[in-house]
Every structure is written in structure tokens, then in C-alpha cells.
Design a protein around this motif. Structure first.
Motif, short mmCIF file in Angstrom:
data_model
loop_
_atom_site.label_atom_id
_atom_site.label_comp_id
_atom_site.label_asym_id
_atom_site.label_seq_id
_atom_site.Cartn_x
_atom_site.Cartn_y
_atom_site.Cartn_z
N ASP A 76 0.80 -1.23 0.00
CA ASP A 76 0.00 0.00 0.00
C ASP A 76 0.83 1.27 0.00
O ASP A 76 0.45 2.28 -0.62
CB ASP A 76 -0.92 0.02 1.23
CG ASP A 76 -1.86 -1.16 1.26
OD1 ASP A 76 -2.63 -1.32 0.29
OD2 ASP A 76 -1.81 -1.94 2.22
N VAL A 77 1.94 1.26 0.73
CA VAL A 77 2.75 2.47 0.90
C VAL A 77 4.23 2.12 0.77
O VAL A 77 4.70 1.14 1.34
CB VAL A 77 2.50 3.12 2.28
CG1 VAL A 77 3.42 4.33 2.48
CG2 VAL A 77 1.04 3.53 2.44
N LEU A 78 4.94 2.93 0.00
CA LEU A 78 6.40 2.82 -0.11
C LEU A 78 7.00 4.15 0.31
O LEU A 78 6.66 5.20 -0.27
CB LEU A 78 6.80 2.49 -1.55
CG LEU A 78 8.29 2.55 -1.90
CD1 LEU A 78 9.11 1.59 -1.05
CD2 LEU A 78 8.51 2.29 -3.39
N ILE A 79 7.86 4.12 1.32
CA ILE A 79 8.49 5.35 1.81
C ILE A 79 10.00 5.27 1.58
O ILE A 79 10.69 4.43 2.18
CB ILE A 79 8.21 5.58 3.31
CG1 ILE A 79 6.70 5.65 3.56
CG2 ILE A 79 8.88 6.88 3.78
CD1 ILE A 79 6.31 5.76 5.03
N VAL A 127 6.01 7.79 -1.15
CA VAL A 127 6.50 9.03 -0.52
C VAL A 127 8.02 9.03 -0.55
O VAL A 127 8.65 8.08 -0.07
CB VAL A 127 6.02 9.15 0.95
CG1 VAL A 127 6.56 10.43 1.58
CG2 VAL A 127 4.50 9.12 1.00
N THR A 128 8.59 10.06 -1.11
CA THR A 128 10.05 10.19 -1.14
C THR A 128 10.47 11.30 -0.18
O THR A 128 9.97 12.43 -0.26
CB THR A 128 10.55 10.50 -2.56
OG1 THR A 128 10.15 9.44 -3.43
CG2 THR A 128 12.06 10.62 -2.59
N VAL A 129 11.38 10.96 0.72
CA VAL A 129 11.91 11.95 1.65
C VAL A 129 13.09 12.63 0.97
O VAL A 129 14.12 12.02 0.71
CB VAL A 129 12.35 11.30 2.98
CG1 VAL A 129 13.00 12.34 3.89
CG2 VAL A 129 11.16 10.64 3.67
N SER A 130 12.90 13.91 0.66
CA SER A 130 13.96 14.71 0.05
C SER A 130 14.45 15.72 1.09
O SER A 130 14.32 15.50 2.29
CB SER A 130 13.44 15.39 -1.22
OG SER A 130 14.47 16.11 -1.86
N SER A 131 15.01 16.80 0.61
CA SER A 131 15.60 17.80 1.52
C SER A 131 15.32 19.20 0.99
O SER A 131 15.18 19.41 -0.22
CB SER A 131 17.11 17.56 1.59
OG SER A 131 17.77 18.67 2.15
#
Length: 228
Positions: A76-79, A127-131
Motif C-alpha cells: 500500500d505504501v512505499l516510503i 512518498v520520497t523523503v527529500s531535503s
């Protein structure tokens, strides 16, 4: 409702805290990190953790195989939380330095997304954690040429994928984080005090990953308590 969630970079910091939060709320979590021991030692239910190198094809196959056999072929979710950072003057950066950072922050994100997408259906969220360093026009810090440019690259990648997969109903969003008090920050900038803790940011990302796709797709949210 319990969801099946894949998170990278789970051995410490935000990823470690986020994994525990999801599991405590009853979600199933596949926690991916080169070092699986910190989570294994927690002995928490609903968490599967195995050693994972995002740059290795065989490890990507391992993820696909797990989702297929243990989760019935659905996620369901990929982080994308894993990150590599090198703080070094530009003239000292080698091609290998750039390669190491991009291998995790860009190529790995693309490869893991390709591995997981066949198991995602309408309503899923990547969801991609960027900066903030990857945001055009934001304040930049000397020494982060490889890191910040890679974080800019995944922002554009996510925007493109949102367009490419919108008919399938899979949302792609990016959270561009400001400074968070993590081990990675301490290693890169010893003594710097960030305004937010890893636990606080983990709680925010968890909530966004579960609900943000109802409101956003192809968007970059700047999550920073500092100004500018």
C-alpha cells in the motif's frame, strides 16, 4: 484499517522511529536497511526486517519475493527514507563520491520503485523523503553538492512518476525536510542543533504517508520549521 508498508533506511533516525510507529498502530511493515539489527532487537510484532542494500539487484528481488509470498502480492505504501550524505568541498569530491550518493538517493529510489510498483493498486502512495537543499531557490550549504543535487533529482523523478501513473491511481509525493536532529545530521554537521527531533518528524511522515495521497499527487511539500 491495516496497511502494508515498505520503508527504507530503518536502522536509525526517522526511519527507525517511523517503523515502530506504524507497527504500534497495527500496520505490517517491511523495514529495509543495511543493518537490520536495531529493529530485530526491538522484537516488535508486525515488523519484518532483513539486510538490504538498495544498490544490489538481488536485494530488490528479495523485496519483490517477500511482497509476493508474505503479503499476497500487494503493498500500500512505499516510503523512500534511506539517504546518503557526503559533506566535502566541491573540489575534493570524486566521481566515486557522487556515485555513492546518487546510487542511494536517486538510482536506488528508482530501482526500488520499479520493483514495488507491480504490487501497488489504486489508492497506493509512494512518498520520497527529500531535503530543502534540493528545492530550487532554497538556502544552500557549502559541501553538499552531491547530496543536495541528488535530492533535487528525486523531486523531478517523483513529479514525472505522478504523471505517468495517475491513471492507475498511484500517488507520488515528496517531503522536502529541513533540519532534523538525527545521527546523519550530527555526522555531517557536528554540534548543530535542529529544531525538530527524529520522533516528531517520523510522526508527521507516518500521517502523511497514510492520508496525504487523498489531497496531493505529484507535489513537493516543504517540511521545515526554520526560516528562510
Amino acid at each position: 484499517m491495516s496497511k502494508k508498508i515498505i520503508i527504507t533506511g530503518t536502522s536509525r533516525g526517522i526511519g527507525f522511529e517511523m517503523t515502530k510507529l506504524f507497527a504500534s498502530e497495527g500496520h505490517q511493515v517491511l523495514a529495509l536497511s543495511r543493518n537490520e539489527k536495531p529493529l530485530k532487537e526491538q522484537a516488535l510484532e508486525r515488523i519484518e526486517a532483513f539486510p538490504f542494500d538498495i544498490s544490489k539487484t538481488e536485494d530488490l528481488h528479495k523485496v519483490a519475493s517477500y511482497v509476493k509470498t508474505e503479503w499476497g502480492g500487494s503493498a500500500d505504501v512505499l516510503i523512500h527514507n534511506a539517504g546518503a550524505l557526503i559533506n566535502k568541498p566541491f573540489e575534493s569530491l570524486t566521481q566515486l563520491d557522487f556515485q555513492k550518493v546518487y546510487e542511494v538517493n536517486v538510482f536506488g529510489v528508482a530501482a526500488l520503485t520499479q520493483a514495488v510498483l507491480p504490487f501497488m493498486k489504486s489508492g497506493s502512495h509512494v512518498v520520497t523523503v527529500s531535503s530543502m537543499g534540493g528545492i530550487q531557490g532554497s538556502v544552500k550549504f557549502a559541501g553538499l553538492a552531491a547530496y543536495s543535487s541528488s535530492k533535487g533529482a528525486v523531486i523531478t523523478l517523483s513529479e514525472l512518476l505522478a504523471e505517468e501513473y495517475k491513471e492507475q491511481g498511484i500517488a507520488f509525493n515528496v517531503l522536502a525536510l529541513g533540519a532534523v536532529q538525527t545521527e546523519m545530521l550530527e555526522e555531517a554537521f557536528p554540534g548543530y542543533q535542529a529544531p525538530l527531533s527524529a520522533q516528531e518528524m517520523a510522526a508527521y511522515i507516518k500521517n502523511f504517508a497514510l492520508t496525504g495521497n487523498a489531497f496531493y499527487n505529484g507535489k513537493v511539500l516543504q517540511v521545515s520549521a526554520s526560516t528562510p
